[in-house]
Enzyme design. Structure first.
Site, PDB file in Angstrom:
ATOM      1  N   GLY A 346     -65.247   9.196  -2.232  1.00 35.82           N
ATOM      2  CA  GLY A 346     -66.151   8.363  -3.016  1.00 35.82           C
ATOM      3  C   GLY A 346     -66.595   9.124  -4.243  1.00 35.82           C
ATOM      4  N   ALA A 347     -66.810  10.413  -4.057  1.00 37.99           N
ATOM      5  CA  ALA A 347     -67.240  11.274  -5.145  1.00 37.99           C
ATOM      6  C   ALA A 347     -67.149  12.712  -4.669  1.00 37.99           C
ATOM      7  CB  ALA A 347     -68.670  10.957  -5.566  1.00 37.99           C
ATOM      8  N   MET A 348     -67.219  13.640  -5.614  1.00 39.03           N
ATOM      9  CA  MET A 348     -67.155  15.057  -5.253  1.00 39.03           C
ATOM     10  C   MET A 348     -68.116  15.837  -6.134  1.00 39.03           C
ATOM     11  SD  MET A 348     -66.005  17.507  -3.456  1.00 39.03           S
ATOM     12  CE  MET A 348     -66.713  19.122  -3.726  1.00 39.03           C
ATOM     13  N   GLU A 349     -68.932  16.655  -5.463  1.00 35.19           N
ATOM     14  CA  GLU A 349     -70.063  17.293  -6.132  1.00 35.19           C
ATOM     15  C   GLU A 349     -69.712  18.555  -6.913  1.00 35.19           C
ATOM     16  OE1 GLU A 349     -69.579  17.210  -2.787  1.00 35.19           O
ATOM     17  OE2 GLU A 349     -70.202  19.071  -1.820  1.00 35.19           O
ATOM     18  N   ASN A 350     -68.539  18.618  -7.549  1.00 34.55           N
ATOM     19  CA  ASN A 350     -68.195  19.799  -8.345  1.00 34.55           C
ATOM     20  C   ASN A 350     -69.385  20.169  -9.218  1.00 34.55           C
ATOM     21  OD1 ASN A 350     -65.388  19.348  -7.500  1.00 34.55           O
ATOM     22  ND2 ASN A 350     -65.563  17.596  -8.867  1.00 34.55           N
ATOM     23  N   HIS A 382     -76.683  11.340  -3.865  1.00 32.18           N
ATOM     24  CA  HIS A 382     -76.063  12.268  -2.911  1.00 32.18           C
ATOM     25  C   HIS A 382     -75.442  13.461  -3.646  1.00 32.18           C
ATOM     26  CE1 HIS A 382     -73.532  12.970   0.854  1.00 32.18           C
ATOM     27  NE2 HIS A 382     -72.891  13.690  -0.051  1.00 32.18           N
ATOM     28  N   GLU A 383     -74.669  13.173  -4.668  1.00 35.77           N
ATOM     29  CA  GLU A 383     -73.965  14.261  -5.359  1.00 35.77           C
ATOM     30  C   GLU A 383     -74.945  15.160  -6.103  1.00 35.77           C
ATOM     31  OE1 GLU A 383     -71.105  14.516  -4.284  1.00 35.77           O
ATOM     32  OE2 GLU A 383     -70.858  12.463  -3.550  1.00 35.77           O
ATOM     33  N   HIS A 386     -76.562  17.737  -3.984  1.00 31.42           N
ATOM     34  CA  HIS A 386     -75.721  18.903  -3.703  1.00 31.42           C
ATOM     35  C   HIS A 386     -75.821  19.977  -4.792  1.00 31.42           C
ATOM     36  CE1 HIS A 386     -73.449  17.847  -0.151  1.00 31.42           C
ATOM     37  NE2 HIS A 386     -72.865  16.792  -0.673  1.00 31.42           N
ATOM     38  N   GLU A 405     -73.606  18.071   4.356  1.00 31.65           N
ATOM     39  CA  GLU A 405     -73.412  16.635   4.130  1.00 31.65           C
ATOM     40  C   GLU A 405     -74.521  15.789   4.745  1.00 31.65           C
ATOM     41  OE1 GLU A 405     -71.718  15.713   1.941  1.00 31.65           O
ATOM     42  OE2 GLU A 405     -70.099  17.153   1.698  1.00 31.65           O
TER      43      GLU A 405
HETATM   44 ZN   LIG Z   1     -71.664  15.305   0.086  1.00 31.22          ZN
END
Ligand SMILES: [Zn+2]
Ligand SMILES: *[C@@H]1O[C@H](CO)[C@@H](O)[C@H](O)[C@H]1NC(C)=O
Ligand SMILES: *[C@@H]1O[C@H](CO)[C@@H](O)[C@H](O)[C@H]1NC(C)=O
Ligand SMILES: *[C@@H]1O[C@H](CO)[C@@H](O)[C@H](O)[C@H]1NC(C)=O
Ligand SMILES: *[C@@H]1O[C@H](CO)[C@@H](O)[C@H](O)[C@H]1NC(C)=O
Length: 962
Positions: A346-350, A382-383, A386, A405
């Site tokens: 869904g997404a990635m917290e880079n 959410h991202e 992080h 998570e």
């Molecule tokens: Zn996450």
């Protein structure tokens, strides 16, 4: 990462009742679809390598390069990485990238061996060696004796002629090429069409173990380092990475006129949080004077259409919320967020460059539903959570993924609540995470939140952790914790935790230590330490059923299992007992608390008079279910029947959800559960309706091909008609959108349930809307909130004409969320040949993106007509799916889960067993899901046998009392 690709069986439970007659599949499906989307923030499921099924642990290997964990002899300090992705295929038709990397590392323990991760890279050889080594600051580097790529463990192995000296630093340089493939992992390419032109971009997804596919690196989360990135790229593109770029410079390489963009050194960070992208996207950004530069990137057209505006508007407030919540400034100077056409999660917290699926970041008021909007809001939240928790402070190894998570999932609702205060997000977490995951965690095949470090070694084992237990149960137990220590104390503990460990790594007990300090500082009395309480919830799977006998005041607990016959094979050091913070009210009075620390206790205050009622687990803050003596159940039902508003809205949903689950477990009668839905004919709130609809969905799955079906539909029609009329009034004859966020959701329930149950006014309404759209394809006047439901109904009721209209609209859709709605609705047809054709399309990447294949197949399977077709299809195509789709973001577990949900006969059970045998070596990440599917099928068989008669009788009785 934003939510795992996992799909929980809970998704089935949340589907919604809908189904009516032929329309059976439909509404359920449309709701399924949105639930699916909710869950879709997925983790990439790695290509399982058939040679190492994750369920079997091979004997401990002897040689260091045969072990999946890096030795502790070397520690990276910094990297200089330069990459040049080719956005056009080479002479062989391959998309490639080339690059060079120099890592500076310190020797911690003397060793004559360098192990560094590298996977699927072609390394240039110098004198037969794949790397060059030099000493830093006067250190002398030993010569390279032998180098090779150890594919099973994904290492570049370098044997040295002499030892590296502790305290000295060295530099290791490599040059390499790799494929810029479309596998959604590592450095990969994404393609899309704009104005009739195919565009290619290069982007990354490193978590959990794919940075090693982009350049050789010490690819473990504790191996933090500073990264100096340089990207070479075409002149009409822009390059992005975690940190801010310096001014690009023009270069000529091999006769190509290109530009080169270098980036400021990153903060000290883990490899899995790296990101680099080359694209021709546009952005909208915050005002130049702002403390943190915020930019939202997307396809030019999407930006021109203003689809990034909502994300931009909300990012600042959410960052401000977390700064206050953590009492810690945003750690970076910029926050880029980018929407990618192909993205498996869904997404990635880079860190500093968050990547999203388009539907997780872009919002179009004219086209997106409020569910789409809520999804965007919570994923962003959410991202961003992080950026501190996970990125600034990182858990040492993947076994603590649940903390990372679960935490981000919990606080995403707090951030969303701050940015959208009218939405009731703090209540909605109960529907969106907690009820769902309780259904999963009540299976004997569940697992504890926390895993042992030594049990999580291979990429497959790591990938298996991205499941609903990790995300949703993690969130639920942290929410419970923050409730009993208070949110302010929780936030204080986070603050000192982040302060102590910034730029470092932790294990989960480090958080307990800081929360304990905050608890002690605030003078909060707990019956046990934070660690001792929480160990019960994270080290053993499952959760308790608390039983309160209001005649005696006795309170007991036991492990709650959905299947009463299931046998738990794993023992727990805590004997499946928990320290349970029980909150309760009597007759609507003030909230009281009882800590249940033993198996049984007596609380005299809970012994009631003959007309009193007691309600426990207020607002469902605790992760447990509640049962009462029959007398109290009757008084609760009577209260619901007379003044349901006296019971808090979350608990109206909880009573339904608990009762249905207790009935599944044969703790209470199924008819008691059904009776908790009687008051709904006067209920207009979303939470109770959604809980009922989710729970009744199971009845549809089990009975929609039996004689129970008719009376069941008649009852639902009776219950939902007042709600349908309520919305008709509220929306002034369907001309206005309700203002309340939750009202908007419940309007969808009203229409889907009413149409599903055959309320003629409803079906007339939706058919007319779709017809109008087909006649004027350019002007779709169907409210975005209702589209999934309306499309699905119309396609189910229609034939080829409706299907083809929706298919061509899908193919030309420029808005991802609209495309998704159509993609889901296409599976609603009742024509087997259309469904079979759609199944074929699902594995044709020119028709359905690889990232969407498993969603499509699962959606078809949720249609009663499509179910057997989808099962036959995946059995016939398993080899192909396994080999061609393994690394492409397709979750086998989700697929198996999705196509086996209705299984409730001996025959189906045997087919499933056969499938397991036939493909024993080709199950990969589906291994656990298959076991769960087998368990579920057995449970269903048993349930149907037990309940068909009483359920038929109850519905018949209700229907005849109209
Ligand atoms: Zn996450
Ligand atoms: C890497 O080398 C192999 C074997 O020579 C070759 O087949 C493959 O195409 C190469 N990959 C790239 C990206 O050049
Ligand atoms: C809705 O329509 C009905 C019948 O068409 C009409 O009687 C009623 O006044 C309308 N209500 C509103 C609020 O427009
Ligand atoms: C709208 O939502 C708010 C809180 O979110 C709630 O207090 C209010 O009662 C709702 N209004 C209606 C008409 O349901
Ligand atoms: C639904 O449509 C049918 C056919 O047009 C019509 O006969 C019927 O009266 C309509 N029903 C309602 C409740 O509007």
């Amino acid at each position: 990462m934003g939510r795992g690709v996992y799909i929980s069986r809970a998704v089935a439970l949340t589907c919604g009742v809908v189904a009516a007659g032929a329309v059976a599949a439909i509404v359920a499906l449309s709701v399924l679809y949105s639930q699916e989307k909710w869950r879709n923030g997925s983790a990439p499921t790695a290509a399982p390598s058939p040679s190492t099924p994750s369920s079997t642990s091979p004997p401990a290997p002897q040689r260091p390069w045969q072990r999946h964990r890096l030795p502790d002899s070397l520690a990276p300090v910094s990297y200089n990485v330069s990459l040049w992705p080719r956005l056009e295929p080479d002479a062989r038709g391959l998309y490639v990238f080339s690059g060079s990397s120099t890592v500076t590392f310190r020797c911690v323990k003397a060793t004559d061996l360098i192990l560094i991760h590298a996977s699927e890279l072609n390394l240039t050889a110098y004198d037969g060696k794949h790397a060059r080594l030099s000493g830093v600051a006067g250190a002398t580097a030993p010569a390279l004796e032998k180098t090779w790529l150890e594919a099973p463990t994904q290492y570049l192995v370098i044997q040295l002629s002499g030892p590296l000296r502790p305290g000295s630093s060295y530099q290791l340089s490599t040059e390499f090429t790799g494929e810029l493939s479309d596998d959604l992992g590592g450095f990969y390419r994404s393609e899309y069409w704009e104005d009739g032109v195919k565009r290619v971009l290069a982007t990354t997804q490193m978590q959990p173990t794919d940075a090693r596919k982009a350049f050789p690196c010490f690819d473990e989360p504790a191996m933090k380092a500073v990264f100096h990135m340089t990207l070479t790229h075409p002149t009409d593109t822009v390059a992005l990475s975690n940190s801010m770029n310096y001014d690009p410079v023009k270069v000529t390489v091999d006769g190509h006129s290109l530009i080169q963009t270098s980036f400021e050194p990153t903060e000290l960070m883990s490899t899995y949080l790296l990101a680099f992208i080359v694209c021709d996207f546009a952005y909208i950004g915050s005002e130049p004077g702002d403390k943190v530069l915020i930019r939202i990137w997307a396809r030019k057209k999407a930006i021109d259409e203003g689809q990034g505006a909502y994300a931009l508007e909300k990012t600042g407030p959410v960052l401000a919320f977390f700064e206050a919540y953590y009492k810690s400034p945003y750690p970076l100077t910029k926050s880029d967020q980018i929407a990618l056409p192909d993205f498996s999660a869904g997404a990635m917290e880079n860190w500093g460059l968050i990547t999203y699926r388009e539907t997780s970041l872009l919002y179009n008021p004219a086209m997106s539903s409020n569910k789409d909007k809520e999804w965007v809001m919570t994923v962003i939240s959410h991202e961003l959570a992080h950026m501190w928790f996970g990125n600034l402070v990182t858990t040492r190894w993947w076994n603590d993924l649940w903390l990372n998570e679960g935490f981000a999932t919990y606080v995403s609702y707090l951030g969303a609540n701050y940015a959208e205060p009218a939405w009731n997000m703090k209540d909605l977490i109960v529907l969106r995470e907690i009820m769902d995951v309780m259904a999963v965690d009540a299976l004997a095949s569940s697992h504890p939140l926390s895993s042992k470090e030594e049990d999580v070694l291979t990429p497959e084992q790591i990938n298996e952790l991205f499941d609903s237990i990790t995300y949703s149960k993690g969130a639920a137990v942290l929410r419970m914790l923050s409730e009993f220590i208070t949110e302010a104390v929780f936030s204080q503990g986070l603050h000192t935790y982040l302060e102590e460990f910034k730029y470092k790594n932790t294990v989960y007990t480090d958080l307990w230590k800081h929360l304990q300090m905050a608890v002690d500082g605030a003078g909060i009395e707990l019956p046990q330490s934070v660690e001792d309480i929480m160990n019960r919830w994270i080290l053993q799977m499952g959760f308790p059923l608390v039983t309160i006998d209001t005649q005696t005041g006795s309170v007991t607990q036991r492990h709650f299992l959905l299947n009463p016959d299931s046998v738990v094979s794993t023992s727990s050091e805590f004997n499946y007992e928990w320290f349970v913070p029980i909150t309760w009210i009597k007759n609507g009075g003030a909230k009281q608390q009882h800590w249940l620390l033993e198996k049984e206790a007596v609380n005299k205050d809970m012994a009631l008079g003959a007309s009193d009622w007691l309600l426990a687990n207020i607002d469902m803050k605790g992760f447990y279910r509640v049962n009462y003596d029959v007398g109290n159940w009757e008084r609760l039902l009577a209260k619901l029947g007379s003044q349901h508003e006296d019971i808090p809205v979350i608990n109206r949903a909880q009573i339904i959800d608990d009762a249905f689950n207790l009935a599944r477990a044969e703790v209470v009668d199924t008819t008691l559960a059904l009776r908790t839905t009687r008051f709904l004919d006067r209920e207009v709130e979303y939470l109770p309706w959604q809980a009922a609809s989710s729970n009744l969905h199971y009845f549809f799955l089990m009975f929609d091909r039996s004689e129970v079906y008719g009376p069941m539909q008649a009852y639902i029609k009776k219950q939902v008609t007042p709600l349908f009329n309520y919305y008709k009034d509220l929306t002034l004859n369907w001309t206005k959108t309700p203002e309340n966020h939750t009202d908007q959701f419940n309007q969808v329930n009203a229409i889907s349930l009413a149409c599903g149950a055959g309320v003629e006014e409803c079906t007339n309404l939706t058919s007319a809307w779709f017809k109008e759209w087909m006649e004027n394809p350019e002007t779709n006047t169907i409210s975005p909130n209702l589209r999934s439901t309306v499309y699905c109904s119309a396609i189910a009721a229609g034939g080829e004409e409706q299907w083809d209209f929706a298919w061509s609209t899908y193919q030309n859709a420029t808005i991802a969320s609209e495309a998704e709605k159509l993609m889901g609705a296409l599976s609603c047809t009742r024509e087997p040949w259309l469904l079979n054709r759609y199944l074929e399309y699902s594995l044709d990447p020119t028709k359905i993106r690889k990232q969407d294949a498993s969603f499509t197949i699962t959606a078809i399977a949720s249609n009663p007509v499509g179910q057997p077709l989808a099962w036959d299809f995946i059995r016939a195509k398993w080899d192909f799916i396994f080999n061609d789709y393994g690394g492409e973001g397709l979750s086998f577990g989700r697929l198996i889960d999705g196509v086996t949900r209705r299984f409730s006969t001996e025959f189906e059970y045997k087919q499933l067993l056969q499938f397991k045998e036939d493909h024993a070596a080709q199950l990969g990440s589906a291994t656990a899901a298959l076991e769960q599917a087998l368990e579920r099928a057995r449970t269903n068989m048993h349930w149907v046998n037990m309940n068909r008669e009483p359920v038929l009788e109850w519905f018949t009785g209700e229907a005849s009392s109209l």
